[in-house]
Design a protein around this motif. Structure first.
Motif, PDB file in Angstrom:
ATOM      1  N   ASP A 202      -2.620  16.360  -9.396  1.00  0.00           N
ATOM      2  CA  ASP A 202      -3.890  16.307  -8.664  1.00  0.00           C
ATOM      3  C   ASP A 202      -5.082  16.029  -9.574  1.00  0.00           C
ATOM      4  OD1 ASP A 202      -2.593  16.761  -6.297  1.00  0.00           O
ATOM      5  OD2 ASP A 202      -3.063  18.912  -6.219  1.00  0.00           O
ATOM      6  N   ASP A 203      -5.138  16.693 -10.723  1.00  0.00           N
ATOM      7  CA  ASP A 203      -6.290  16.495 -11.597  1.00  0.00           C
ATOM      8  C   ASP A 203      -6.329  15.078 -12.165  1.00  0.00           C
ATOM      9  OD1 ASP A 203      -4.019  17.074 -13.089  1.00  0.00           O
ATOM     10  OD2 ASP A 203      -5.071  18.285 -14.588  1.00  0.00           O
ATOM     11  N   VAL A 204      -5.188  14.488 -12.427  1.00  0.00           N
ATOM     12  CA  VAL A 204      -5.140  13.107 -12.917  1.00  0.00           C
ATOM     13  C   VAL A 204      -5.590  12.152 -11.813  1.00  0.00           C
ATOM     14  CG1 VAL A 204      -3.642  11.261 -13.770  1.00  0.00           C
ATOM     15  CG2 VAL A 204      -3.355  13.590 -14.632  1.00  0.00           C
ATOM     16  N   ARG A 205      -5.161  12.414 -10.572  1.00  0.00           N
ATOM     17  CA  ARG A 205      -5.597  11.571  -9.446  1.00  0.00           C
ATOM     18  C   ARG A 205      -7.113  11.599  -9.300  1.00  0.00           C
ATOM     19  NH1 ARG A 205      -2.495  13.299  -4.373  1.00  0.00           N
ATOM     20  NH2 ARG A 205      -1.340  14.568  -5.811  1.00  0.00           N
ATOM     21  N   LEU A 206      -7.733  12.791  -9.471  1.00  0.00           N
ATOM     22  CA  LEU A 206      -9.184  12.905  -9.371  1.00  0.00           C
ATOM     23  C   LEU A 206      -9.873  12.106 -10.479  1.00  0.00           C
ATOM     24  CD1 LEU A 206      -9.584  16.676  -8.472  1.00  0.00           C
ATOM     25  CD2 LEU A 206     -10.019  14.709  -6.990  1.00  0.00           C
ATOM     26  N   VAL A 207      -9.326  12.160 -11.677  1.00  0.00           N
ATOM     27  CA  VAL A 207      -9.897  11.410 -12.796  1.00  0.00           C
ATOM     28  C   VAL A 207      -9.782   9.909 -12.528  1.00  0.00           C
ATOM     29  CG1 VAL A 207      -9.609  10.828 -15.241  1.00  0.00           C
ATOM     30  CG2 VAL A 207      -9.538  13.220 -14.513  1.00  0.00           C
TER      31      VAL A 207
ATOM     32  N   LYS B 173       0.820  -1.210   0.000  1.00  0.00           N
ATOM     33  CA  LYS B 173       0.000   0.000   0.000  1.00  0.00           C
ATOM     34  C   LYS B 173       0.859   1.267   0.000  1.00  0.00           C
ATOM     35  CE  LYS B 173      -3.841   2.151   2.445  1.00  0.00           C
ATOM     36  NZ  LYS B 173      -4.845   1.965   3.482  1.00  0.00           N
ATOM     37  N   GLU B 174       1.911   1.292   0.819  1.00  0.00           N
ATOM     38  CA  GLU B 174       2.761   2.479   0.907  1.00  0.00           C
ATOM     39  C   GLU B 174       3.462   2.734  -0.421  1.00  0.00           C
ATOM     40  OE1 GLU B 174       2.947  -0.136   3.113  1.00  0.00           O
ATOM     41  OE2 GLU B 174       1.674   0.853   4.606  1.00  0.00           O
ATOM     42  N   GLN B 175       3.947   1.682  -1.044  1.00  0.00           N
ATOM     43  CA  GLN B 175       4.612   1.795  -2.344  1.00  0.00           C
ATOM     44  C   GLN B 175       3.628   2.312  -3.394  1.00  0.00           C
ATOM     45  OE1 GLN B 175       5.637  -2.015  -3.934  1.00  0.00           O
ATOM     46  NE2 GLN B 175       6.970  -1.193  -5.517  1.00  0.00           N
ATOM     47  N   PHE B 176       2.432   1.756  -3.388  1.00  0.00           N
ATOM     48  CA  PHE B 176       1.390   2.158  -4.328  1.00  0.00           C
ATOM     49  C   PHE B 176       1.037   3.634  -4.129  1.00  0.00           C
ATOM     50  CE2 PHE B 176      -2.974   2.602  -5.781  1.00  0.00           C
ATOM     51  CZ  PHE B 176      -2.929   1.960  -7.020  1.00  0.00           C
ATOM     52  N   ASN B 177       0.859   4.035  -2.869  1.00  0.00           N
ATOM     53  CA  ASN B 177       0.510   5.426  -2.576  1.00  0.00           C
ATOM     54  C   ASN B 177       1.593   6.393  -3.039  1.00  0.00           C
ATOM     55  OD1 ASN B 177      -1.965   4.768  -1.510  1.00  0.00           O
ATOM     56  ND2 ASN B 177      -1.250   4.737   0.602  1.00  0.00           N
ATOM     57  N   ARG B 178       2.867   6.006  -2.882  1.00  0.00           N
ATOM     58  CA  ARG B 178       3.962   6.862  -3.361  1.00  0.00           C
ATOM     59  C   ARG B 178       3.863   7.078  -4.868  1.00  0.00           C
ATOM     60  NH1 ARG B 178       7.059   3.838   0.236  1.00  0.00           N
ATOM     61  NH2 ARG B 178       7.910   2.570  -1.451  1.00  0.00           N
ATOM     62  N   LEU B 179       3.540   6.012  -5.593  1.00  0.00           N
ATOM     63  CA  LEU B 179       3.398   6.130  -7.044  1.00  0.00           C
ATOM     64  C   LEU B 179       2.218   7.021  -7.418  1.00  0.00           C
ATOM     65  CD1 LEU B 179       4.088   2.436  -8.062  1.00  0.00           C
ATOM     66  CD2 LEU B 179       5.558   4.402  -8.499  1.00  0.00           C
ATOM     67  N   VAL B 180       1.095   6.841  -6.745  1.00  0.00           N
ATOM     68  CA  VAL B 180      -0.101   7.637  -7.036  1.00  0.00           C
ATOM     69  C   VAL B 180       0.132   9.108  -6.684  1.00  0.00           C
ATOM     70  CG1 VAL B 180      -2.532   8.000  -6.406  1.00  0.00           C
ATOM     71  CG2 VAL B 180      -1.684   5.696  -6.854  1.00  0.00           C
ATOM     72  N   GLU B 181       0.858   9.371  -5.603  1.00  0.00           N
ATOM     73  CA  GLU B 181       1.132  10.755  -5.198  1.00  0.00           C
ATOM     74  C   GLU B 181       1.962  11.504  -6.228  1.00  0.00           C
ATOM     75  OE1 GLU B 181       2.866  10.466  -1.308  1.00  0.00           O
ATOM     76  OE2 GLU B 181       0.978   9.783  -0.424  1.00  0.00           O
ATOM     77  N   GLN B 182       2.681  10.792  -7.074  1.00  0.00           N
ATOM     78  CA  GLN B 182       3.478  11.431  -8.121  1.00  0.00           C
ATOM     79  C   GLN B 182       2.614  11.944  -9.269  1.00  0.00           C
ATOM     80  OE1 GLN B 182       6.491   8.622  -9.292  1.00  0.00           O
ATOM     81  NE2 GLN B 182       7.350   8.497  -7.231  1.00  0.00           N
ATOM     82  N   LEU B 183       1.369  11.492  -9.319  1.00  0.00           N
ATOM     83  CA  LEU B 183       0.454  11.955 -10.365  1.00  0.00           C
ATOM     84  C   LEU B 183      -0.025  13.369 -10.058  1.00  0.00           C
ATOM     85  CD1 LEU B 183      -1.797   8.778 -10.698  1.00  0.00           C
ATOM     86  CD2 LEU B 183       0.015   9.503 -12.265  1.00  0.00           C
TER      87      LEU B 183
END
Length: 139
Positions: free
Chosen positions: A98-103, A86-96
């Motif tokens: 903000d607007d891409v994360r929302l999509v 989960k922590e590894q996944f979250n680090r990758l997602v945080e690099q996106l």
């Protein structure tokens, strides 16, 4: 993401439950070898949603939407998977951005809703087949 980024490898035998529907999401998984069935409970009945194979990923929806598992995943034969923590996944997602994360989150939410609806349709189809079959046998 590559397999070198998933240092934890797990192996499962035929019929082993890898992920249980309704449990909190802690990891995502990459299938390295083998196949799995993805099922969802609808009205106390298990409905097959999909069969995944080597190279496919599962468990990501719960991590993105921060919710419980939307389906169960069961090994079909021998299966080897790489675990994405989960922590590894979250680090990758945080690099996106903000607007891409929302999509991405919106897409996951819609996919979760669609999967639920398709599971219900699948169950109704199965009931209808059973009724039609009973008419064929009785005549």
């Amino acid at each position: 993401m590559s397999l070198k980024d998933t240092p934890t490898i797990q192996r499962y035998a035929d019929g082993d439950i890898i992920v249980s529907e309704g449990i909190v999401s802690n990891n995502a998984f990459i299938i390295i070898e083998g196949k799995v069935n993805v099922t969802k409970k609808v009205d106390k009945k298990s409905v097959l949603i999909n069969t995944l194979k080597a190279g496919d990923v599962f468990g990501e929806m719960g991590l993105i939407s921060q919710t419980v598992r939307s389906a169960s995943v069961v090994a079909v034969g021998n299966v080897t998977i790489g675990v994405i923590e989960k922590e590894q996944f979250n680090r990758l997602v945080e690099q996106l951005p903000d607007d891409v994360r929302l999509v991405v989150k919106a897409l996951v939410d819609r996919l979760r809703f669609t999967s639920e609806q398709l599971s219900r349709i699948g169950l109704e189809l199965e009931k209808t087949r059973s009724v039609i079959s009973s008419f064929s046998i009785n005549q």
